[in-house]
Design a protein around this motif. Sequence first.
Motif, PDB file in Angstrom:
ATOM      1  N   LYS A 168     -30.950  -2.475 130.680  1.00 54.86           N
ATOM      2  CA  LYS A 168     -30.854  -3.808 130.083  1.00 54.86           C
ATOM      3  C   LYS A 168     -29.497  -4.443 130.397  1.00 54.86           C
ATOM      4  O   LYS A 168     -29.408  -5.626 130.708  1.00 54.86           O
ATOM      5  N   HIS A 169     -28.462  -3.632 130.373  1.00 55.33           N
ATOM      6  CA  HIS A 169     -27.119  -4.128 130.630  1.00 55.33           C
ATOM      7  C   HIS A 169     -26.922  -4.499 132.105  1.00 55.33           C
ATOM      8  O   HIS A 169     -26.278  -5.487 132.421  1.00 55.33           O
ATOM      9  N   HIS A 170     -27.489  -3.715 133.018  1.00 54.66           N
ATOM     10  CA  HIS A 170     -27.193  -3.881 134.439  1.00 54.66           C
ATOM     11  C   HIS A 170     -28.264  -4.614 135.251  1.00 54.66           C
ATOM     12  O   HIS A 170     -28.011  -4.951 136.409  1.00 54.66           O
ATOM     13  N   GLU A 171     -29.433  -4.889 134.697  1.00 54.92           N
ATOM     14  CA  GLU A 171     -30.496  -5.450 135.525  1.00 54.92           C
ATOM     15  C   GLU A 171     -30.288  -6.919 135.884  1.00 54.92           C
ATOM     16  O   GLU A 171     -30.916  -7.411 136.827  1.00 54.92           O
ATOM     17  N   HIS A 172     -29.449  -7.607 135.186  1.00 49.81           N
ATOM     18  CA  HIS A 172     -29.207  -9.019 135.476  1.00 49.81           C
ATOM     19  C   HIS A 172     -27.852  -9.172 136.173  1.00 49.81           C
ATOM     20  O   HIS A 172     -26.905  -8.452 135.869  1.00 49.81           O
ATOM     21  N   ALA A 173     -27.791 -10.137 137.075  1.00 47.27           N
ATOM     22  CA  ALA A 173     -26.541 -10.393 137.793  1.00 47.27           C
ATOM     23  C   ALA A 173     -25.469 -10.860 136.812  1.00 47.27           C
ATOM     24  O   ALA A 173     -25.762 -11.573 135.852  1.00 47.27           O
ATOM     25  N   PRO A 174     -24.218 -10.462 137.058  1.00 46.06           N
ATOM     26  CA  PRO A 174     -23.130 -10.896 136.173  1.00 46.06           C
ATOM     27  C   PRO A 174     -22.995 -12.423 136.200  1.00 46.06           C
ATOM     28  O   PRO A 174     -23.255 -13.056 137.222  1.00 46.06           O
ATOM     29  N   GLN A 175     -22.636 -12.958 135.064  1.00 47.66           N
ATOM     30  CA  GLN A 175     -22.448 -14.415 134.969  1.00 47.66           C
ATOM     31  C   GLN A 175     -20.957 -14.709 134.930  1.00 47.66           C
ATOM     32  O   GLN A 175     -20.275 -14.308 134.004  1.00 47.66           O
ATOM     33  N   GLY A 176     -20.499 -15.420 135.908  1.00 50.42           N
ATOM     34  CA  GLY A 176     -19.097 -15.826 135.918  1.00 50.42           C
ATOM     35  C   GLY A 176     -18.368 -15.124 136.938  1.00 50.42           C
ATOM     36  O   GLY A 176     -17.481 -14.760 137.351  1.00 50.42           O
TER      37      GLY A 176
END
Length: 176
Positions: A168-176
Motif C-alpha cells: 500500500k505504501h509503495h504501489e503508488h508513485a511518490p508525489q512531489g
Amino acid sequence: FRAALKAGCAVTFLYKTGSNRIRQITPWGLLYGKGTYLVAPGEGKTKPALWRLDRMHDVKLSDGPTNPPPADWSMDAYAAQSFGVYQDTPRDVILRFAPEAAQDAEWSNFHPTQTFEKQPDGSLIVRYHAAGLWEQAFYLFRWGAAVEILAPEELRTELCTLLRTALKHHEHAPQG
C-alpha cells in the motif's frame, strides 16, 4: 545499570512515553536487539518487562525496596523464549524454504531451538519454538516467495499484514 545489576539494587528514572512517569525498578538483566532493553518487572509486578534504555532519563541508583529475580530465573532462558527481544506466547514455528534458498536458510541463525530437515526435492524445513511474531515476520519478509510458513497461522497472518502495508505504501508513485 551495571552497578545496579551487580549490587541487586533498584534504580529510579524518568521513563519518557505517553505518561512520562518516574519509575523505580530492580534490573534483572539487559537484552540487545534493535535497541538495548533493561529486563525488570514494573512496580508491583512479578514478571519481567522490557524497558527501552533510550526512553530512560535521569537514572539514579536507589536505596528503595528491591524486587530481585526468583532463584530459578535465568536470563538465558528468558531471552531464548523470543525470536528477538519481544516477549509473548512462544509458538512452534515450521518454515519451508524453496530449494534455491535452502542453503542460505541453513546458514542462518533463526533461533537457539532450530532444527533443519533437508527434503528430497532440495527444499529445507526449519523448526523452532519462539515468541515475537512481528519480529519473525519482519525477518522472513526478506525471503519473499522462497519461504512458506507452514505454522503457526498467526505468523502467516502477521507476514501478510506486513506485506499489505508495504505494498500500500509503495504501489503508488511518490508525489512531489
